[in-house]
Motif scaffolding. Structure first.
Motif, PDB file in Angstrom:
ATOM      1  N   ALA A  20      -2.930  11.684  -5.534  1.00 61.05           N
ATOM      2  CA  ALA A  20      -2.319  11.544  -6.853  1.00 61.05           C
ATOM      3  C   ALA A  20      -1.034  10.725  -6.773  1.00 61.05           C
ATOM      4  CB  ALA A  20      -2.030  12.924  -7.433  1.00 61.05           C
ATOM      5  N   LEU A  21      -0.241  10.958  -5.735  1.00 60.22           N
ATOM      6  CA  LEU A  21       1.028  10.247  -5.610  1.00 60.22           C
ATOM      7  C   LEU A  21       0.812   8.781  -5.244  1.00 60.22           C
ATOM      8  CD1 LEU A  21       3.235  12.959  -3.869  1.00 60.22           C
ATOM      9  CD2 LEU A  21       3.338  12.180  -6.231  1.00 60.22           C
ATOM     10  N   ILE A  22      -0.196   8.522  -4.429  1.00 54.94           N
ATOM     11  CA  ILE A  22      -0.513   7.129  -4.104  1.00 54.94           C
ATOM     12  C   ILE A  22      -0.959   6.391  -5.366  1.00 54.94           C
ATOM     13  CG2 ILE A  22      -2.131   5.637  -2.868  1.00 54.94           C
ATOM     14  CD1 ILE A  22      -2.043   7.662  -0.555  1.00 54.94           C
ATOM     15  N   GLU A  23      -1.749   7.051  -6.195  1.00 56.67           N
ATOM     16  CA  GLU A  23      -2.189   6.421  -7.440  1.00 56.67           C
ATOM     17  C   GLU A  23      -1.000   6.179  -8.374  1.00 56.67           C
ATOM     18  OE1 GLU A  23      -5.266   7.190 -11.201  1.00 56.67           O
ATOM     19  OE2 GLU A  23      -5.187   8.608  -9.516  1.00 56.67           O
ATOM     20  N   LEU A  24      -0.111   7.149  -8.475  1.00 61.42           N
ATOM     21  CA  LEU A  24       1.081   6.978  -9.318  1.00 61.42           C
ATOM     22  C   LEU A  24       1.930   5.810  -8.826  1.00 61.42           C
ATOM     23  CD1 LEU A  24       2.160  10.702  -9.841  1.00 61.42           C
ATOM     24  CD2 LEU A  24       1.369   9.132 -11.613  1.00 61.42           C
ATOM     25  N   ALA A  25       2.064   5.706  -7.516  1.00 59.42           N
ATOM     26  CA  ALA A  25       2.840   4.598  -6.950  1.00 59.42           C
ATOM     27  C   ALA A  25       2.190   3.268  -7.286  1.00 59.42           C
ATOM     28  CB  ALA A  25       2.970   4.770  -5.442  1.00 59.42           C
ATOM     29  N   GLY A  26       0.864   3.228  -7.194  1.00 55.30           N
ATOM     30  CA  GLY A  26       0.156   2.004  -7.537  1.00 55.30           C
ATOM     31  C   GLY A  26       0.386   1.596  -8.981  1.00 55.30           C
ATOM     32  N   ASN A  27       0.503   2.578  -9.855  1.00 56.32           N
ATOM     33  CA  ASN A  27       0.746   2.284 -11.272  1.00 56.32           C
ATOM     34  C   ASN A  27       2.116   1.643 -11.497  1.00 56.32           C
ATOM     35  OD1 ASN A  27      -1.745   3.386 -11.912  1.00 56.32           O
ATOM     36  ND2 ASN A  27      -0.905   5.398 -12.425  1.00 56.32           N
ATOM     37  N   LEU A  28       3.021   1.836 -10.537  1.00 55.25           N
ATOM     38  CA  LEU A  28       4.345   1.214 -10.619  1.00 55.25           C
ATOM     39  C   LEU A  28       4.353  -0.193 -10.040  1.00 55.25           C
ATOM     40  CD1 LEU A  28       6.684   4.165  -9.557  1.00 55.25           C
ATOM     41  CD2 LEU A  28       6.392   3.230 -11.858  1.00 55.25           C
ATOM     42  N   GLY A  29       3.230  -0.604  -9.480  1.00 54.33           N
ATOM     43  CA  GLY A  29       3.164  -1.919  -8.846  1.00 54.33           C
ATOM     44  C   GLY A  29       3.458  -1.885  -7.362  1.00 54.33           C
ATOM     45  N   ILE A  30       3.552  -0.693  -6.789  1.00 60.41           N
ATOM     46  CA  ILE A  30       3.769  -0.555  -5.348  1.00 60.41           C
ATOM     47  C   ILE A  30       2.451  -0.820  -4.619  1.00 60.41           C
ATOM     48  CG2 ILE A  30       4.348   1.102  -3.522  1.00 60.41           C
ATOM     49  CD1 ILE A  30       6.212   2.464  -5.551  1.00 60.41           C
ATOM     50  N   ALA A  31       2.505  -1.593  -3.548  1.00 60.35           N
ATOM     51  CA  ALA A  31       1.304  -1.912  -2.760  1.00 60.35           C
ATOM     52  C   ALA A  31       0.809  -0.648  -2.067  1.00 60.35           C
ATOM     53  CB  ALA A  31       1.622  -3.000  -1.749  1.00 60.35           C
ATOM     54  N   THR A  32      -0.335  -0.133  -2.497  1.00 58.59           N
ATOM     55  CA  THR A  32      -0.806   1.162  -1.991  1.00 58.59           C
ATOM     56  C   THR A  32      -1.277   1.106  -0.550  1.00 58.59           C
ATOM     57  OG1 THR A  32      -2.977   0.747  -2.977  1.00 58.59           O
ATOM     58  CG2 THR A  32      -1.402   2.010  -4.289  1.00 58.59           C
ATOM     59  N   ASP A  33      -1.776  -0.064  -0.103  1.00 54.70           N
ATOM     60  CA  ASP A  33      -2.199  -0.146   1.302  1.00 54.70           C
ATOM     61  C   ASP A  33      -0.986  -0.056   2.214  1.00 54.70           C
ATOM     62  OD1 ASP A  33      -1.222  -2.567   0.403  1.00 54.70           O
ATOM     63  OD2 ASP A  33      -2.661  -3.800   1.508  1.00 54.70           O
ATOM     64  N   GLN A  34       0.084  -0.714   1.839  1.00 57.68           N
ATOM     65  CA  GLN A  34       1.319  -0.637   2.608  1.00 57.68           C
ATOM     66  C   GLN A  34       1.930   0.759   2.515  1.00 57.68           C
ATOM     67  OE1 GLN A  34       4.046  -3.816   1.687  1.00 57.68           O
ATOM     68  NE2 GLN A  34       5.802  -2.763   2.597  1.00 57.68           N
ATOM     69  N   LEU A  35       1.850   1.362   1.335  1.00 61.25           N
ATOM     70  CA  LEU A  35       2.356   2.729   1.155  1.00 61.25           C
ATOM     71  C   LEU A  35       1.588   3.711   2.019  1.00 61.25           C
ATOM     72  CD1 LEU A  35       4.205   4.673  -0.641  1.00 61.25           C
ATOM     73  CD2 LEU A  35       2.174   4.962  -2.046  1.00 61.25           C
ATOM     74  N   THR A  36       0.268   3.590   2.036  1.00 61.72           N
ATOM     75  CA  THR A  36      -0.570   4.497   2.828  1.00 61.72           C
ATOM     76  C   THR A  36      -0.258   4.376   4.313  1.00 61.72           C
ATOM     77  OG1 THR A  36      -2.329   4.364   1.183  1.00 61.72           O
ATOM     78  CG2 THR A  36      -2.941   5.151   3.371  1.00 61.72           C
ATOM     79  N   ALA A  37      -0.102   3.140   4.784  1.00 59.97           N
ATOM     80  CA  ALA A  37       0.236   2.935   6.193  1.00 59.97           C
ATOM     81  C   ALA A  37       1.583   3.574   6.524  1.00 59.97           C
ATOM     82  CB  ALA A  37       0.269   1.444   6.509  1.00 59.97           C
ATOM     83  N   CYS A  38       2.524   3.475   5.594  1.00 59.95           N
ATOM     84  CA  CYS A  38       3.842   4.086   5.785  1.00 59.95           C
ATOM     85  C   CYS A  38       3.738   5.605   5.839  1.00 59.95           C
ATOM     86  CB  CYS A  38       4.765   3.632   4.665  1.00 59.95           C
ATOM     87  SG  CYS A  38       6.446   4.316   4.740  1.00 59.95           S
ATOM     88  N   LEU A  39       2.920   6.186   4.966  1.00 60.34           N
ATOM     89  CA  LEU A  39       2.739   7.639   4.958  1.00 60.34           C
ATOM     90  C   LEU A  39       2.080   8.123   6.245  1.00 60.34           C
ATOM     91  CD1 LEU A  39       1.525   8.267   1.279  1.00 60.34           C
ATOM     92  CD2 LEU A  39       3.775   8.780   2.242  1.00 60.34           C
ATOM     93  N   ASP A  40       1.189   7.309   6.802  1.00 61.86           N
ATOM     94  CA  ASP A  40       0.496   7.684   8.036  1.00 61.86           C
ATOM     95  C   ASP A  40       1.361   7.501   9.275  1.00 61.86           C
ATOM     96  OD1 ASP A  40      -1.795   8.339   6.638  1.00 61.86           O
ATOM     97  OD2 ASP A  40      -2.722   6.363   6.885  1.00 61.86           O
TER      98      ASP A  40
END
Length: 250
Positions: free
Chosen positions: A178-198
């Motif tokens: 849910a948070l990754i999707e919300l971030a994507g809605n802000l224009g945040i690159a979700t692939d980069q975000l996911t890698a950061c979370l991992d």
């Protein structure tokens, strides 16, 4: 008499904070009440002192270099305001804390308008997730850190508080998507975000912030260090304003 009147206006308060003692408020949701109950059972509390109904809980911070221990930089992506502002205000927060959300919605906007945007205060956010009562707090802090890496911290910070309890909250496995999707809605690159979370260093950074905050005397949320003085609780604007004005006169 005029001094007494000024004192009462500036310092009348009711301290509320996650992990700290707080009296019941009729408008609280069942979730807020339960979180407060758990906080009182399992976390360090801020015991009520006789003068807490007259002024904020303000205590000196240990003589530690804040710049070094909190890794403060002029271009910090989690900071607002002039790096050379005369007042430095550090906000220690938990994105699942209802009292932090109260500060963000009721007090912070006016602080920004009257003190940050006028160059008098630099506001910096650091994490203090209360992991024993807020299961997704570290996840949310990680999302905010990773958003900061894309220069999107402040939109994510706002959205985390606005969406908590509605689109995410309390269930990390569910909340991650849910948070990754919300971030994507802000224009945040979700692939980069996911890698950061991992990346394990992300959570390690948050753990280091918790340790640093604890060394500084932080024990609940929201807590603040304002020019070396610890202030606890989601206080009304005038309580912060009174202290800030006093510091500006020094």
């Amino acid at each position: 008499m005029q001094v007494l009147k000024h004192w009462s206006i500036v310092f009348v308060l009711l301290i509320v904070g996650c992990g700290s003692a707080a009296p019941p408020v009729p408008t609280r949701s069942a979730v807020e009440i339960r979180q407060t109950q758990l906080a009182l059972q399992g976390l360090p509390t801020v015991p009520p002192a006789p003068d807490e109904l007259r002024r904020p809980t303000v205590t000196p911070s240990p003589p530690i270099d804040l710049i070094e221990i909190l890794n403060l930089t002029a271009d910090d992506p989690r900071a607002l305001g002039d790096p050379n502002a005369p007042v430095l205000m550090i906000e220690f927060t938990d994105y699942e804390c209802p009292f932090c959300a109260r500060f963000v919605s009721e007090t912070r906007p006016r602080l920004i308008r009257e003190f940050v945007e006028t160059g008098l205060v630099r506001l910096v956010v650091r994490d203090f997730p209360l992991t024993s009562i807020h299961p997704s707090a570290v996840l949310a802090a990680s999302v905010a850190h990773c958003a900061a890496a894309q220069n999107q911290f402040w939109p994510m910070y706002e959205l985390l508080f606005q969406s908590h309890g509605v689109e995410w909250g309390g269930v990390p496995r569910r909340d991650r998507a849910a948070l990754i999707e919300l971030a994507g809605n802000l224009g945040i690159a979700t692939d980069q975000l996911t890698a950061c979370l991992d990346d394990p260093t992300t959570e390690a950074t948050i753990s280091a912030e918790i340790e640093a905050a604890t060394r500084l005397g932080i024990n609940s949320t929201p807590n603040f260090i304002i020019n070396g003085q610890i202030v606890r609780g989601a206080l009304p604007f005038e309580n912060f304003a009174g202290l800030i004005r006093q510091l500006l006169r020094q």
